[in-house]
Write an enzyme that holds these catalytic residues in place. Structure first.
Site, mmCIF file in Angstrom:
data_model
loop_
_atom_site.group_PDB
_atom_site.id
_atom_site.type_symbol
_atom_site.label_atom_id
_atom_site.label_comp_id
_atom_site.label_asym_id
_atom_site.label_seq_id
_atom_site.Cartn_x
_atom_site.Cartn_y
_atom_site.Cartn_z
ATOM 1 N N SER A 11 0.909 -1.471 -0.298
ATOM 2 C CA SER A 11 -0.131 0.127 0.524
ATOM 3 C C SER A 11 0.558 1.176 -0.094
ATOM 4 O O SER A 11 1.767 1.704 0.028
ATOM 5 C CB SER A 11 -1.197 0.382 0.975
ATOM 6 O OG SER A 11 -1.637 1.016 1.060
ATOM 7 N N TYR B 121 -2.196 -1.122 10.761
ATOM 8 C CA TYR B 121 -2.400 -1.565 9.702
ATOM 9 C C TYR B 121 -1.137 -1.039 8.196
ATOM 10 O O TYR B 121 -0.594 -1.745 7.850
ATOM 11 C CB TYR B 121 -2.996 -0.999 8.837
ATOM 12 C CG TYR B 121 -3.185 -1.255 7.462
ATOM 13 C CD1 TYR B 121 -3.588 -2.814 6.684
ATOM 14 C CD2 TYR B 121 -3.233 -0.508 7.011
ATOM 15 C CE1 TYR B 121 -4.266 -2.642 5.642
ATOM 16 C CE2 TYR B 121 -3.597 -0.549 5.377
ATOM 17 C CZ TYR B 121 -3.386 -1.822 4.662
ATOM 18 O OH TYR B 121 -3.272 -1.471 3.107
#
Length: 256
Positions: free
Chosen positions: A138, A151
């Site tokens: 990401s 995360y």
């Protein structure tokens, strides 16, 4: 099965679209996710539409020993995995100390531990004959993420690990690509409680991200960004800003 790709998190989102892309190219598939029903439905679709050879493995990779269980099943079935796509992952929203510790531990297990274990298990054979690995990371991996602390940190691991591994295995004919998309319109949003977060207002489609990532994997790219503006910002602007400024910007993007 020849030219076989194992895809985790294959029942929806980017993983599902990657499965369709690979099937369209005539490749065999091993689909891994928690939902047996969703996997079977997808497998039937790919068999009917493309004549694909598809194996389904229902496994919750957030559980300890799950990666070894997946590997054992492919070994028992005599399946040679030529492409490993580590796509499964999830996030969560809120202050770290207010969130359930068990949820954060599951996130680490899935986003980091299972990915690492699957890569180690399948790379043993790939190092002898070549192969490709696509790790879905990401743009979050390039900065700390207040309100998504674990995360963001987990994705930082994925991007760093992927690049280091790519250099280690280059001489063995194996490529490793880290796909680093921005916001993507998938079930990730609902699962992570991110419905009202501003960063997802202009989320890209899972199909477009999957297509970009698959092409990058085929080329053996090291780090793949599907959004040019984000790539420029992360590589040329964010590194020059004061850390506290970056943290404030990152937090604002995650606020509801």
């Amino acid at each position: 099965m020849k030219h076989t790709a194992l895809i985790t998190g294959a029942s929806n989102g980017i993983g599902l679209e990657l499965a369709r892309i690979h099937a369209e190219r005539g490749g065999g598939l091993v689909l891994v996710a928690r939902s047996q029903n969703k996997l079977e439905q997808l497998a039937q679709e790919l068999r009917t539409q493309y004549g694909s050879n598809v194996t389904v493995i229902a496994q919750d990779l957030a559980a300890p020993q799950a990666a070894q269980a997946v590997f054992a099943q492919t070994e028992q079935a005599g399946i040679q995995v030529d492409i490993l796509i580590n796509n499964a992952g999830f996030g969560g929203h809120g202050r770290f100390f207010e969130r359930e510790l068990a949820k954060e531990q599951q996130m680490i297990q899935l986003n980091i531990t299972a990915l690492t274990e699957l890569t180690h298990l399948y790379l043993q054979d790939m190092a002898r004959r070549g192969g490709k690995i696509l790790n879905v990371s990401s743009t979050a991996s390039f900065m700390p993420g207040p309100l998504q602390a674990v995360y963001y940190a987990s994705k930082a691991y994925v991007t760093s690990f992927s690049q280091a591994l790519a250099e280690e295995v280059r001489e063995f004919g194996v490529t490793v690509t880290a796909l680093c998309p921005g916001a993507v319109a998938t079930g990730f949003v609902d699962a992570g409680g991110l419905q009202d977060v501003g960063a997802w207002k202009n989320a890209k489609s899972a199909q477009s991200v999957a297509e970009y990532g698959y092409r990058a994997m085929e080329k053996g790219e090291l780090v793949a960004f599907n959004e040019g503006k984000l790539k420029f910002a992360l590589e040329w602007i964010i590194p020059l800003l004061p850390r506290k400024t970056v943290l404030k910007m990152s937090r604002k993007a995650m606020e509801k």
